[in-house]
Design a protein around this motif. Structure first.
Motif, PDB file in Angstrom:
ATOM      1  N   TYR A  94       1.004  -1.209   0.218  1.00  0.00           N
ATOM      2  CA  TYR A  94      -0.045   0.096  -0.136  1.00  0.00           C
ATOM      3  C   TYR A  94       1.050   1.253   0.250  1.00  0.00           C
TER       4      TYR A  94
ATOM      5  N   GLU B 197       0.522   4.189  -2.086  1.00  0.00           N
ATOM      6  CA  GLU B 197       0.283   5.265  -2.550  1.00  0.00           C
ATOM      7  C   GLU B 197      -0.356   5.432  -0.602  1.00  0.00           C
TER       8      GLU B 197
ATOM      9  N   ASN C 290      -4.962   5.772  -9.643  1.00  0.00           N
ATOM     10  CA  ASN C 290      -4.334   5.622  -8.421  1.00  0.00           C
ATOM     11  C   ASN C 290      -2.942   4.768  -8.860  1.00  0.00           C
ATOM     12  N   CYS C 291      -2.719   4.489  -7.581  1.00  0.00           N
ATOM     13  CA  CYS C 291      -1.499   3.391  -7.808  1.00  0.00           C
ATOM     14  C   CYS C 291      -0.719   2.620  -8.989  1.00  0.00           C
TER      15      CYS C 291
ATOM     16  N   GLY D 287      -0.358  -0.152  -8.738  1.00  0.00           N
ATOM     17  CA  GLY D 287      -0.806  -2.149  -8.290  1.00  0.00           C
ATOM     18  C   GLY D 287       0.727  -2.990  -8.249  1.00  0.00           C
TER      19      GLY D 287
ATOM     20  N   GLU E 154      -5.747  -8.069  -4.374  1.00  0.00           N
ATOM     21  CA  GLU E 154      -5.897  -6.272  -4.300  1.00  0.00           C
ATOM     22  C   GLU E 154      -5.251  -4.890  -6.115  1.00  0.00           C
TER      23      GLU E 154
ATOM     24  N   ARG F   5      -7.453  -5.040  -8.308  1.00  0.00           N
ATOM     25  CA  ARG F   5      -8.872  -4.062  -7.450  1.00  0.00           C
ATOM     26  C   ARG F   5      -8.093  -2.788  -8.578  1.00  0.00           C
ATOM     27  N   TYR F   6      -6.884  -2.388  -8.034  1.00  0.00           N
ATOM     28  CA  TYR F   6      -6.370  -1.155  -8.649  1.00  0.00           C
ATOM     29  C   TYR F   6      -6.131  -0.817  -9.687  1.00  0.00           C
TER      30      TYR F   6
ATOM     31  N   ASN G 238      -7.106   2.175 -12.407  1.00  0.00           N
ATOM     32  CA  ASN G 238      -6.763   2.831 -13.672  1.00  0.00           C
ATOM     33  C   ASN G 238      -7.494   2.409 -14.840  1.00  0.00           C
TER      34      ASN G 238
END
Length: 595
Positions: free
Chosen positions: A116, A118, A228-229, A231, A242, A245-246, A250
Protein backbone atom coordinates in the motif's frame (compact mmCIF):
# COMPACT_ATOMS: atom_id res chain seq x y z
CA UNK A 1 -9.06 -21.70 -7.64
CA UNK A 2 -6.96 -19.26 -5.56
CA UNK A 3 -6.96 -15.46 -5.70
CA UNK A 4 -3.57 -15.67 -7.43
CA UNK A 5 -4.20 -18.16 -10.20
CA UNK A 6 -7.27 -17.11 -12.15
CA UNK A 7 -8.18 -19.55 -14.95
CA UNK A 8 -6.75 -17.22 -17.60
CA UNK A 9 -3.51 -16.58 -15.71
CA UNK A 10 -3.03 -20.27 -14.95
CA UNK A 11 -3.45 -21.14 -18.61
CA UNK A 12 -0.94 -18.42 -19.60
CA UNK A 13 1.61 -19.73 -17.10
CA UNK A 14 1.22 -23.35 -18.20
CA UNK A 15 1.69 -22.33 -21.82
CA UNK A 16 4.85 -20.29 -21.22
CA UNK A 17 6.37 -22.86 -18.82
CA UNK A 18 6.09 -25.56 -21.48
CA UNK A 19 8.36 -23.49 -23.75
CA UNK A 20 11.35 -23.93 -21.42
CA UNK A 21 14.05 -26.26 -22.79
CA UNK A 22 16.32 -25.95 -19.71
CA UNK A 23 19.07 -24.14 -21.58
CA UNK A 24 20.05 -22.28 -18.36
CA UNK A 25 20.62 -18.93 -20.11
CA UNK A 26 18.36 -17.35 -17.50
CA UNK A 27 20.42 -18.96 -14.74
CA UNK A 28 23.68 -17.55 -16.11
CA UNK A 29 22.16 -14.06 -16.40
CA UNK A 30 20.47 -13.93 -12.99
CA UNK A 31 22.07 -11.20 -10.81
CA UNK A 32 20.92 -12.81 -7.52
CA UNK A 33 22.26 -16.33 -8.01
CA UNK A 34 26.01 -15.43 -7.90
CA UNK A 35 25.75 -13.59 -4.56
CA UNK A 36 23.77 -16.06 -2.42
CA UNK A 37 23.32 -19.79 -1.92
CA UNK A 38 19.73 -19.25 -0.79
CA UNK A 39 18.44 -18.93 -4.35
CA UNK A 40 18.99 -21.86 -6.77
CA UNK A 41 18.23 -19.85 -9.89
CA UNK A 42 15.23 -18.70 -11.94
CA UNK A 43 14.92 -21.85 -14.03
CA UNK A 44 14.84 -24.16 -11.01
CA UNK A 45 12.17 -22.25 -9.06
CA UNK A 46 10.40 -21.04 -12.21
CA UNK A 47 9.42 -23.20 -15.20
CA UNK A 48 11.02 -26.35 -13.80
CA UNK A 49 9.20 -26.18 -10.47
CA UNK A 50 6.00 -24.94 -12.13
CA UNK A 51 5.49 -28.39 -13.63
CA UNK A 52 5.04 -29.73 -10.08
CA UNK A 53 2.83 -26.94 -8.76
CA UNK A 54 -0.80 -27.41 -7.95
CA UNK A 55 -2.72 -24.14 -7.32
CA UNK A 56 -4.32 -25.80 -4.32
CA UNK A 57 -1.14 -27.31 -2.88
CA UNK A 58 2.02 -26.00 -1.24
CA UNK A 59 4.81 -24.62 -3.41
CA UNK A 60 7.59 -27.18 -3.98
CA UNK A 61 10.38 -24.88 -2.80
CA UNK A 62 10.35 -21.83 -0.53
CA UNK A 63 13.64 -20.61 -2.00
CA UNK A 64 11.67 -18.87 -4.75
CA UNK A 65 10.99 -16.08 -2.24
CA UNK A 66 14.56 -14.92 -2.86
CA UNK A 67 13.78 -14.15 -6.51
CA UNK A 68 14.01 -10.36 -6.70
CA UNK A 69 11.62 -10.01 -9.64
CA UNK A 70 14.12 -7.96 -11.66
CA UNK A 71 12.99 -9.65 -14.90
CA UNK A 72 16.44 -10.25 -16.39
CA UNK A 73 15.54 -13.93 -16.84
CA UNK A 74 12.48 -13.07 -18.93
CA UNK A 75 14.53 -10.60 -20.94
CA UNK A 76 17.29 -13.01 -21.95
CA UNK A 77 15.21 -16.17 -22.57
CA UNK A 78 15.59 -17.10 -26.27
CA UNK A 79 12.31 -19.05 -26.22
CA UNK A 80 10.14 -16.29 -24.75
CA UNK A 81 9.47 -18.00 -21.43
CA UNK A 82 7.98 -15.56 -18.92
CA UNK A 83 10.25 -16.74 -16.11
CA UNK A 84 9.85 -13.72 -13.84
CA UNK A 85 6.08 -13.79 -14.27
CA UNK A 86 5.97 -17.49 -13.30
CA UNK A 87 8.03 -16.79 -10.19
CA UNK A 88 6.00 -13.75 -9.14
CA UNK A 89 2.73 -15.64 -9.29
CA UNK A 90 4.26 -18.57 -7.39
CA UNK A 91 5.59 -16.21 -4.70
CA UNK A 92 2.12 -14.73 -4.29
CA UNK A 93 0.68 -18.20 -3.73
CA UNK A 94 3.50 -18.98 -1.30
CA UNK A 95 2.63 -15.92 0.79
CA UNK A 96 -1.02 -16.93 0.87
CA UNK A 97 0.05 -20.27 2.30
CA UNK A 98 2.30 -18.55 4.84
CA UNK A 99 -0.64 -16.50 6.08
CA UNK A 100 -2.80 -19.60 6.46
CA UNK A 101 -0.03 -21.25 8.48
CA UNK A 102 0.74 -18.23 10.69
CA UNK A 103 -1.64 -15.23 10.49
CA UNK A 104 0.43 -13.39 13.12
CA UNK A 105 3.65 -13.47 11.10
CA UNK A 106 4.87 -9.85 11.26
CA UNK A 107 6.87 -10.20 8.05
CA UNK A 108 3.69 -11.13 6.21
CA UNK A 109 2.08 -7.95 7.51
CA UNK A 110 5.22 -6.00 6.55
CA UNK A 111 4.90 -7.22 2.98
CA UNK A 112 1.23 -6.31 2.95
CA UNK A 113 2.00 -2.79 4.22
CA UNK A 114 4.69 -2.32 1.55
CA UNK A 115 2.04 -3.02 -1.05
CA UNK A 116 0.00 0.00 0.00
CA UNK A 117 2.65 2.49 -1.08
CA UNK A 118 0.04 5.05 -2.08
CA UNK A 119 -1.51 5.03 1.40
CA UNK A 120 1.90 5.21 3.10
CA UNK A 121 2.82 8.26 1.01
CA UNK A 122 -0.44 10.01 1.81
CA UNK A 123 -0.40 9.35 5.54
CA UNK A 124 3.32 10.14 5.79
CA UNK A 125 2.69 13.45 4.03
CA UNK A 126 0.11 14.48 6.61
CA UNK A 127 2.74 14.23 9.34
CA UNK A 128 5.81 14.82 7.18
CA UNK A 129 8.12 16.27 9.86
CA UNK A 130 7.33 13.51 12.33
CA UNK A 131 7.53 10.77 9.69
CA UNK A 132 10.89 12.00 8.41
CA UNK A 133 12.22 12.35 11.93
CA UNK A 134 11.07 8.86 12.85
CA UNK A 135 12.71 7.29 9.79
CA UNK A 136 15.97 9.09 10.60
CA UNK A 137 15.89 8.01 14.26
CA UNK A 138 18.24 5.03 14.44
CA UNK A 139 16.78 3.35 17.56
CA UNK A 140 13.35 3.33 15.93
CA UNK A 141 14.78 1.93 12.69
CA UNK A 142 16.50 -0.82 14.67
CA UNK A 143 13.20 -1.61 16.37
CA UNK A 144 11.48 -1.86 12.97
CA UNK A 145 14.24 -4.19 11.83
CA UNK A 146 13.87 -6.41 14.87
CA UNK A 147 10.08 -6.61 14.75
CA UNK A 148 8.98 -6.19 11.12
CA UNK A 149 12.22 -7.02 9.37
CA UNK A 150 12.58 -3.61 7.65
CA UNK A 151 16.32 -3.10 7.38
CA UNK A 152 17.56 -0.01 9.23
CA UNK A 153 19.91 0.87 6.32
CA UNK A 154 17.22 0.80 3.63
CA UNK A 155 16.86 4.10 1.69
CA UNK A 156 13.49 5.59 2.55
CA UNK A 157 12.34 8.67 0.60
CA UNK A 158 11.46 12.00 2.20
CA UNK A 159 7.79 12.75 2.92
CA UNK A 160 6.35 16.15 1.95
CA UNK A 161 3.21 18.12 2.62
CA UNK A 162 3.04 19.32 -0.97
CA UNK A 163 1.78 16.84 -3.56
CA UNK A 164 2.36 16.89 -7.30
CA UNK A 165 -1.33 16.98 -8.22
CA UNK A 166 -1.87 19.87 -5.83
CA UNK A 167 0.90 21.82 -7.56
CA UNK A 168 -0.39 20.96 -11.04
CA UNK A 169 -3.99 22.04 -10.46
CA UNK A 170 -3.41 25.03 -8.18
CA UNK A 171 -0.07 26.63 -9.01
CA UNK A 172 0.92 25.32 -12.43
CA UNK A 173 0.32 27.77 -15.29
CA UNK A 174 -0.02 25.77 -18.53
CA UNK A 175 2.32 26.81 -21.30
CA UNK A 176 4.75 28.79 -19.15
CA UNK A 177 7.58 26.48 -20.23
CA UNK A 178 7.29 27.45 -23.89
CA UNK A 179 9.75 29.81 -25.53
CA UNK A 180 7.93 33.10 -26.22
CA UNK A 181 6.98 33.60 -29.83
CA UNK A 182 7.11 29.94 -30.84
CA UNK A 183 3.43 29.13 -30.39
CA UNK A 184 0.66 30.02 -32.80
CA UNK A 185 -2.17 32.04 -31.22
CA UNK A 186 -5.44 30.15 -31.33
CA UNK A 187 -3.82 26.94 -32.57
CA UNK A 188 -4.90 23.78 -30.78
CA UNK A 189 -2.10 21.85 -29.13
CA UNK A 190 -1.67 18.09 -29.25
CA UNK A 191 -2.70 16.51 -25.96
CA UNK A 192 -0.79 14.03 -23.85
CA UNK A 193 -1.95 12.36 -20.62
CA UNK A 194 0.60 12.01 -17.84
CA UNK A 195 0.54 9.02 -15.47
CA UNK A 196 2.79 10.25 -12.68
CA UNK A 197 2.61 7.36 -10.20
CA UNK A 198 3.03 7.35 -6.43
CA UNK A 199 6.69 8.38 -6.27
CA UNK A 200 6.15 11.64 -8.14
CA UNK A 201 2.91 12.35 -6.32
CA UNK A 202 4.29 11.91 -2.81
CA UNK A 203 8.11 12.01 -2.84
CA UNK A 204 9.63 13.40 -6.06
CA UNK A 205 7.47 16.25 -7.29
CA UNK A 206 10.50 17.72 -9.07
CA UNK A 207 10.49 14.80 -11.55
CA UNK A 208 6.86 15.47 -12.49
CA UNK A 209 7.46 19.19 -12.84
CA UNK A 210 10.38 18.53 -15.19
CA UNK A 211 8.28 16.16 -17.33
CA UNK A 212 5.46 18.69 -17.57
CA UNK A 213 7.92 21.46 -18.45
CA UNK A 214 9.61 19.44 -21.20
CA UNK A 215 6.31 18.35 -22.74
CA UNK A 216 4.92 21.89 -22.70
CA UNK A 217 8.15 23.25 -24.12
CA UNK A 218 7.57 20.93 -27.07
CA UNK A 219 4.07 22.25 -27.61
CA UNK A 220 1.94 19.64 -25.84
CA UNK A 221 -1.03 20.27 -23.61
CA UNK A 222 -0.47 18.08 -20.56
CA UNK A 223 -3.52 16.40 -19.07
CA UNK A 224 -3.51 14.79 -15.65
CA UNK A 225 -6.03 11.94 -15.52
CA UNK A 226 -7.51 10.63 -12.31
CA UNK A 227 -5.33 7.70 -11.29
CA UNK A 228 -4.25 5.51 -8.41
CA UNK A 229 -1.22 3.37 -7.63
CA UNK A 230 -0.38 1.15 -10.60
CA UNK A 231 -0.59 -1.90 -8.31
CA UNK A 232 2.98 -3.11 -8.75
CA UNK A 233 3.92 -2.90 -5.03
CA UNK A 234 0.94 -5.12 -4.18
CA UNK A 235 1.69 -7.49 -7.03
CA UNK A 236 5.35 -7.92 -6.10
CA UNK A 237 4.43 -8.44 -2.43
CA UNK A 238 1.93 -11.18 -3.19
CA UNK A 239 -1.40 -9.33 -2.95
CA UNK A 240 -2.77 -10.17 -6.40
CA UNK A 241 -6.41 -9.53 -5.45
CA UNK A 242 -5.73 -5.90 -4.47
CA UNK A 243 -3.36 -5.43 -7.42
CA UNK A 244 -6.16 -6.45 -9.78
CA UNK A 245 -8.58 -4.08 -8.07
CA UNK A 246 -6.14 -1.19 -8.49
CA UNK A 247 -5.42 -2.22 -12.07
CA UNK A 248 -9.09 -2.25 -13.06
CA UNK A 249 -9.57 1.15 -11.43
CA UNK A 250 -6.70 2.59 -13.47
CA UNK A 251 -8.00 1.04 -16.66
CA UNK A 252 -11.40 2.67 -16.12
CA UNK A 253 -9.75 6.04 -15.57
CA UNK A 254 -7.26 5.86 -18.46
CA UNK A 255 -9.37 4.15 -21.12
CA UNK A 256 -11.31 7.33 -22.05
CA UNK A 257 -8.02 9.06 -22.91
CA UNK A 258 -6.72 6.10 -24.90
CA UNK A 259 -10.09 5.87 -26.65
CA UNK A 260 -9.57 9.40 -27.96
CA UNK A 261 -6.13 8.49 -29.25
CA UNK A 262 -4.36 10.55 -26.57
CA UNK A 263 -0.94 9.08 -25.73
CA UNK A 264 -0.32 8.25 -22.06
CA UNK A 265 3.24 8.94 -20.92
CA UNK A 266 4.75 7.45 -17.77
CA UNK A 267 7.83 8.73 -15.96
CA UNK A 268 8.50 5.63 -13.84
CA UNK A 269 9.76 2.61 -15.74
CA UNK A 270 8.09 0.13 -13.36
CA UNK A 271 4.70 1.84 -13.56
CA UNK A 272 4.99 1.92 -17.34
CA UNK A 273 5.76 -1.80 -17.48
CA UNK A 274 2.74 -2.51 -15.30
CA UNK A 275 0.40 -0.60 -17.61
CA UNK A 276 1.96 -1.92 -20.79
CA UNK A 277 2.21 -5.62 -20.03
CA UNK A 278 1.80 -6.80 -16.43
CA UNK A 279 -1.93 -6.13 -16.22
CA UNK A 280 -2.40 -8.74 -18.93
CA UNK A 281 0.60 -11.04 -18.64
CA UNK A 282 0.86 -11.24 -14.84
CA UNK A 283 -2.53 -10.31 -13.45
CA UNK A 284 -4.41 -12.04 -16.25
CA UNK A 285 -6.62 -9.05 -17.12
CA UNK A 286 -7.33 -9.68 -20.81
CA UNK A 287 -10.00 -7.07 -21.43
CA UNK A 288 -10.54 -4.63 -24.27
CA UNK A 289 -9.71 -1.77 -21.87
CA UNK A 290 -6.40 -3.36 -20.89
CA UNK A 291 -5.41 -3.84 -24.53
CA UNK A 292 -6.48 -0.31 -25.49
CA UNK A 293 -4.58 1.36 -22.64
CA UNK A 294 -1.46 -0.75 -23.22
CA UNK A 295 -1.36 0.32 -26.87
CA UNK A 296 -1.31 4.00 -25.87
CA UNK A 297 1.23 3.88 -23.00
CA UNK A 298 4.75 5.20 -23.59
CA UNK A 299 7.74 5.62 -21.36
CA UNK A 300 8.51 9.36 -21.34
CA UNK A 301 11.90 8.86 -23.01
CA UNK A 302 10.35 6.55 -25.59
CA UNK A 303 7.69 9.13 -26.38
CA UNK A 304 10.15 12.02 -26.71
CA UNK A 305 12.45 9.99 -28.97
CA UNK A 306 9.53 9.10 -31.22
CA UNK A 307 8.82 12.83 -31.46
CA UNK A 308 12.44 13.40 -32.46
CA UNK A 309 12.28 10.70 -35.12
CA UNK A 310 9.17 12.39 -36.51
CA UNK A 311 10.96 15.75 -36.57
CA UNK A 312 8.73 17.28 -33.89
CA UNK A 313 11.12 17.45 -30.91
CA UNK A 314 12.74 20.80 -30.23
CA UNK A 315 16.52 20.59 -30.04
CA UNK A 316 17.23 24.07 -28.66
CA UNK A 317 19.37 22.59 -25.90
CA UNK A 318 21.96 24.63 -24.06
CA UNK A 319 25.41 23.03 -23.74
CA UNK A 320 25.99 21.07 -20.54
CA UNK A 321 29.70 20.51 -20.06
CA UNK A 322 29.75 17.53 -17.75
CA UNK A 323 30.08 13.75 -17.69
CA UNK A 324 27.24 11.80 -16.04
CA UNK A 325 27.05 8.06 -15.35
CA UNK A 326 23.78 6.43 -16.42
CA UNK A 327 22.15 3.27 -15.08
CA UNK A 328 19.54 1.46 -17.16
CA UNK A 329 17.14 -0.15 -14.69
CA UNK A 330 15.95 -3.73 -15.08
CA UNK A 331 12.33 -2.73 -15.65
CA UNK A 332 13.36 -0.20 -18.27
CA UNK A 333 14.97 -3.02 -20.25
CA UNK A 334 11.75 -5.03 -20.01
CA UNK A 335 10.01 -2.36 -22.12
CA UNK A 336 12.11 -3.67 -25.04
CA UNK A 337 12.40 -0.20 -26.55
CA UNK A 338 16.18 0.09 -26.74
CA UNK A 339 17.86 3.02 -24.98
CA UNK A 340 15.80 6.11 -25.91
CA UNK A 341 17.01 7.98 -22.80
CA UNK A 342 20.63 7.69 -23.95
CA UNK A 343 19.61 8.75 -27.46
CA UNK A 344 17.89 11.85 -26.08
CA UNK A 345 20.79 12.78 -23.84
CA UNK A 346 23.07 12.45 -26.85
CA UNK A 347 21.29 15.44 -28.40
CA UNK A 348 22.52 17.78 -25.62
CA UNK A 349 25.72 19.63 -26.69
CA UNK A 350 28.86 18.93 -24.64
CA UNK A 351 27.07 16.39 -22.45
CA UNK A 352 28.83 13.06 -22.10
CA UNK A 353 26.82 10.16 -20.67
CA UNK A 354 28.48 6.90 -19.69
CA UNK A 355 26.27 3.83 -19.38
CA UNK A 356 27.41 1.75 -16.44
CA UNK A 357 26.59 -1.59 -18.05
CA UNK A 358 25.41 -3.28 -14.81
CA UNK A 359 22.23 -5.35 -14.94
CA UNK A 360 20.69 -4.42 -11.59
CA UNK A 361 21.17 -2.08 -8.62
CA UNK A 362 19.68 -4.74 -6.34
CA UNK A 363 16.79 -2.86 -4.70
CA UNK A 364 14.05 -4.12 -7.09
CA UNK A 365 11.15 -2.22 -5.57
CA UNK A 366 10.74 -3.26 -1.94
CA UNK A 367 12.99 -6.35 -2.16
CA UNK A 368 16.06 -4.59 -0.74
CA UNK A 369 14.07 -3.01 2.11
CA UNK A 370 13.57 -6.39 3.76
CA UNK A 371 16.23 -7.26 6.30
CA UNK A 372 16.65 -10.85 5.17
CA UNK A 373 17.34 -9.63 1.63
CA UNK A 374 19.13 -6.32 2.15
CA UNK A 375 22.65 -7.83 2.06
CA UNK A 376 21.78 -9.75 -1.10
CA UNK A 377 20.45 -6.58 -2.75
CA UNK A 378 23.58 -4.62 -1.86
CA UNK A 379 25.84 -7.38 -3.15
CA UNK A 380 23.93 -7.35 -6.46
CA UNK A 381 24.32 -3.58 -6.77
CA UNK A 382 27.92 -3.31 -5.55
CA UNK A 383 29.51 -3.37 -9.04
CA UNK A 384 27.27 -0.47 -10.05
CA UNK A 385 28.06 1.50 -6.89
CA UNK A 386 31.79 0.97 -7.40
CA UNK A 387 31.66 2.19 -11.01
CA UNK A 388 29.69 5.31 -10.12
CA UNK A 389 32.10 6.16 -7.30
CA UNK A 390 35.09 5.54 -9.58
CA UNK A 391 33.66 7.94 -12.17
CA UNK A 392 34.13 10.83 -9.74
CA UNK A 393 30.80 12.32 -10.84
CA UNK A 394 28.57 14.25 -8.46
CA UNK A 395 25.43 13.46 -10.47
CA UNK A 396 24.04 10.23 -11.93
CA UNK A 397 20.95 9.38 -13.98
CA UNK A 398 18.42 6.58 -13.53
CA UNK A 399 14.77 6.50 -14.58
CA UNK A 400 13.42 4.25 -11.82
CA UNK A 401 12.57 5.85 -8.49
CA UNK A 402 13.61 3.13 -6.02
CA UNK A 403 16.80 2.59 -8.02
CA UNK A 404 17.55 6.32 -7.69
CA UNK A 405 17.06 6.20 -3.92
CA UNK A 406 19.22 3.10 -3.54
CA UNK A 407 22.04 4.39 -5.73
CA UNK A 408 22.05 7.75 -3.97
CA UNK A 409 22.13 6.13 -0.52
CA UNK A 410 24.87 3.66 -1.51
CA UNK A 411 27.16 6.09 -3.36
CA UNK A 412 26.45 9.53 -1.89
CA UNK A 413 25.84 10.83 -5.42
CA UNK A 414 22.72 12.78 -6.36
CA UNK A 415 20.62 10.76 -8.84
CA UNK A 416 18.05 12.35 -11.17
CA UNK A 417 15.67 11.35 -13.95
CA UNK A 418 16.65 11.74 -17.60
CA UNK A 419 13.97 14.38 -18.17
CA UNK A 420 15.34 16.52 -15.34
CA UNK A 421 18.60 16.81 -17.28
CA UNK A 422 16.70 17.57 -20.50
CA UNK A 423 14.71 20.25 -18.69
CA UNK A 424 17.92 21.87 -17.50
CA UNK A 425 19.33 21.77 -21.04
CA UNK A 426 16.13 23.32 -22.39
CA UNK A 427 16.38 26.05 -19.76
CA UNK A 428 12.86 25.40 -18.46
CA UNK A 429 14.00 24.21 -15.02
CA UNK A 430 17.26 23.41 -13.28
CA UNK A 431 18.35 20.18 -11.65
CA UNK A 432 20.14 22.03 -8.87
CA UNK A 433 17.20 24.33 -8.13
CA UNK A 434 15.11 21.53 -6.68
CA UNK A 435 17.53 20.14 -4.13
CA UNK A 436 16.62 19.89 -0.48
CA UNK A 437 18.56 22.28 1.70
CA UNK A 438 19.36 23.28 5.25
CA UNK A 439 18.24 26.90 5.73
CA UNK A 440 20.90 29.26 7.13
CA UNK A 441 20.83 30.00 10.82
CA UNK A 442 18.49 27.17 11.80
CA UNK A 443 20.93 24.48 12.82
CA UNK A 444 23.88 26.62 13.79
CA UNK A 445 25.49 26.51 10.31
CA UNK A 446 25.18 28.77 7.32
CA UNK A 447 24.18 27.48 3.89
CA UNK A 448 27.71 28.09 2.61
CA UNK A 449 29.10 25.60 5.11
CA UNK A 450 26.69 22.96 3.81
CA UNK A 451 27.31 23.69 0.14
CA UNK A 452 30.08 26.16 -0.74
CA UNK A 453 29.06 26.08 -4.39
CA UNK A 454 25.62 27.54 -3.77
CA UNK A 455 25.41 31.10 -5.11
CA UNK A 456 24.49 34.09 -2.95
CA UNK A 457 21.23 34.45 -4.92
CA UNK A 458 20.35 30.81 -4.30
CA UNK A 459 21.10 31.17 -0.57
CA UNK A 460 18.90 34.24 -0.38
CA UNK A 461 16.09 32.33 -2.08
CA UNK A 462 16.53 29.44 0.34
CA UNK A 463 16.46 31.79 3.32
CA UNK A 464 13.24 33.40 2.06
CA UNK A 465 11.72 29.97 1.47
CA UNK A 466 12.66 28.77 4.95
CA UNK A 467 11.29 31.93 6.52
CA UNK A 468 8.03 31.62 4.61
CA UNK A 469 7.66 28.02 5.74
CA UNK A 470 8.14 29.04 9.37
CA UNK A 471 5.60 31.82 8.93
CA UNK A 472 3.03 29.39 7.66
CA UNK A 473 3.82 26.87 10.36
CA UNK A 474 3.33 29.36 13.19
CA UNK A 475 -0.01 30.55 11.79
CA UNK A 476 -1.04 26.91 11.51
CA UNK A 477 -0.02 26.32 15.13
CA UNK A 478 -2.05 29.32 16.30
CA UNK A 479 -5.06 27.98 14.44
CA UNK A 480 -4.47 24.57 16.01
CA UNK A 481 -4.57 26.04 19.50
CA UNK A 482 -7.96 27.57 18.70
CA UNK A 483 -9.14 24.21 17.43
CA UNK A 484 -8.02 22.63 20.68
CA UNK A 485 -9.85 25.32 22.60
CA UNK A 486 -13.09 24.59 20.69
CA UNK A 487 -12.46 20.80 20.99
CA UNK A 488 -12.25 20.30 17.25
CA UNK A 489 -9.25 18.03 17.44
CA UNK A 490 -9.91 16.23 14.15
CA UNK A 491 -9.52 19.31 11.95
CA UNK A 492 -5.84 18.78 11.12
CA UNK A 493 -3.73 15.69 11.78
CA UNK A 494 -0.38 17.55 11.94
CA UNK A 495 -0.97 20.78 13.85
CA UNK A 496 -2.34 19.37 17.10
CA UNK A 497 0.53 17.05 18.15
CA UNK A 498 3.25 19.48 17.06
CA UNK A 499 1.56 22.39 18.82
CA UNK A 500 1.23 20.40 22.02
CA UNK A 501 4.83 19.29 21.71
CA UNK A 502 6.06 22.90 21.47
CA UNK A 503 3.79 24.14 24.25
CA UNK A 504 4.68 21.44 26.75
CA UNK A 505 8.33 20.60 26.02
CA UNK A 506 9.94 23.53 24.15
CA UNK A 507 12.66 21.33 22.64
CA UNK A 508 14.01 23.99 20.32
CA UNK A 509 16.68 22.15 18.35
CA UNK A 510 14.55 19.09 17.69
CA UNK A 511 11.68 21.26 16.48
CA UNK A 512 14.07 23.11 14.17
CA UNK A 513 15.16 19.83 12.64
CA UNK A 514 11.58 18.58 12.27
CA UNK A 515 10.61 21.74 10.42
CA UNK A 516 13.63 21.62 8.13
CA UNK A 517 12.99 18.01 7.10
CA UNK A 518 9.44 18.92 6.05
CA UNK A 519 10.39 21.80 3.75
CA UNK A 520 9.12 20.92 0.28
CA UNK A 521 11.52 21.45 -2.64
CA UNK A 522 9.44 24.31 -4.10
CA UNK A 523 7.79 27.56 -3.03
CA UNK A 524 4.32 26.02 -3.38
CA UNK A 525 3.10 25.71 0.21
CA UNK A 526 -0.47 27.00 0.22
CA UNK A 527 -2.02 23.83 -1.14
CA UNK A 528 -0.39 21.66 1.50
CA UNK A 529 -0.61 23.88 4.56
CA UNK A 530 -3.92 25.65 3.96
CA UNK A 531 -2.95 28.92 5.65
CA UNK A 532 -0.62 31.65 4.42
CA UNK A 533 0.86 34.10 6.92
CA UNK A 534 0.35 37.75 6.05
CA UNK A 535 1.93 39.46 9.05
CA UNK A 536 5.64 39.61 9.85
CA UNK A 537 5.93 36.85 12.45
CA UNK A 538 9.62 37.13 13.26
CA UNK A 539 9.04 38.27 16.89
CA UNK A 540 6.74 35.31 17.53
CA UNK A 541 9.23 32.92 15.97
CA UNK A 542 12.00 34.35 18.12
CA UNK A 543 9.88 33.82 21.23
CA UNK A 544 9.63 30.09 20.60
CA UNK A 545 13.34 29.98 19.78
CA UNK A 546 13.04 29.11 16.08
CA UNK A 547 14.99 32.12 14.78
CA UNK A 548 17.49 34.58 16.18
CA UNK A 549 18.95 37.88 15.08
CA UNK A 550 17.45 40.33 12.56
CA UNK A 551 14.35 39.38 10.65
CA UNK A 552 14.81 37.77 7.26
CA UNK A 553 13.19 39.63 4.35
CA UNK A 554 9.52 38.75 4.04
CA UNK A 555 8.67 36.72 0.92
CA UNK A 556 7.28 38.73 -1.97
CA UNK A 557 5.71 35.86 -3.93
CA UNK A 558 2.02 35.57 -3.17
CA UNK A 559 -0.91 33.77 -4.64
CA UNK A 560 -2.65 36.32 -6.93
CA UNK A 561 -6.17 35.05 -6.31
CA UNK A 562 -5.87 35.00 -2.52
CA UNK A 563 -3.24 37.44 -1.31
CA UNK A 564 -2.23 36.99 2.25
CA UNK A 565 -3.88 34.40 4.43
CA UNK A 566 -7.24 32.91 3.49
CA UNK A 567 -9.24 30.28 5.34
CA UNK A 568 -12.16 28.84 3.40
CA UNK A 569 -14.39 27.75 6.22
CA UNK A 570 -17.04 25.07 6.09
CA UNK A 571 -19.82 24.40 8.54
CA UNK A 572 -17.34 23.35 11.24
CA UNK A 573 -15.92 26.90 11.33
CA UNK A 574 -19.18 28.74 10.76
CA UNK A 575 -19.42 30.41 14.16
CA UNK A 576 -18.73 34.17 14.09
CA UNK A 577 -16.53 33.82 17.15
CA UNK A 578 -14.28 31.29 15.41
CA UNK A 579 -13.97 33.47 12.30
CA UNK A 580 -13.15 36.47 14.44
CA UNK A 581 -10.37 34.60 16.20
CA UNK A 582 -8.92 33.55 12.84
CA UNK A 583 -9.11 37.15 11.66
CA UNK A 584 -7.07 38.14 14.71
CA UNK A 585 -4.27 35.99 13.29
CA UNK A 586 -4.17 38.14 10.15
CA UNK A 587 -6.41 35.84 8.08
CA UNK A 588 -9.40 36.53 5.88
CA UNK A 589 -12.26 34.06 6.30
CA UNK A 590 -14.88 33.10 3.79
CA UNK A 591 -17.80 30.94 4.83
CA UNK A 592 -18.60 28.05 2.51
CA UNK A 593 -21.75 26.03 3.26
CA UNK A 594 -21.16 22.40 4.12
CA UNK A 595 -21.60 19.74 1.48
Amino acid sequence: MSDTYTPILLEDIKRTADLCVKCNICTSACPVLPVTDLFPGPKYVGPQAQRFRDPGAASPDHSLDYCSGCGVCTLVCPHGVKVMEINTAAKAELRRQQFRENPLDLKWWRNTAFGYNEVLGQVGGWVAPLANAALAFRPLRMLLETTLGIDHRAPFPTFHFTKFRGWFFSRHVPGTSEVPGTSTPGASKPKVAYFHGCATQHYEMEVGKAIVAVLEHNGFEVLLPEQNCCGLPMQSNGNFAEARRYARANLRKLAPYAGQGIPIVVGGTSCGMELKSDYRELLGIHTAEAKLVAEHVYDISEFLWLQHEAGRLKTDFKPLSRTIPYHTSCHQKLHRIGRPALDLLGLVPDLKVEEMGVDCCGITGTYGYKHEKYAIAQAVGQPLFDRIKASGADLAICDNETCRWNIAASTGVKVVHTVQVLAEAYGVTAVGAMDHFVPPGLLGKGAQEHDPDVSQTSRHHQARQAYRFLQVTLVEMKAARLLVREKRLDAHPFSIPVTGFIQHFHVRHLIQWLLVTAIPPTDDLHGAIGLLGKANLHPQLARVGLVAGPALPAPTTRRPRTPGCSWRSGTHTASPGWRAQLASLGCRTRHRPGR
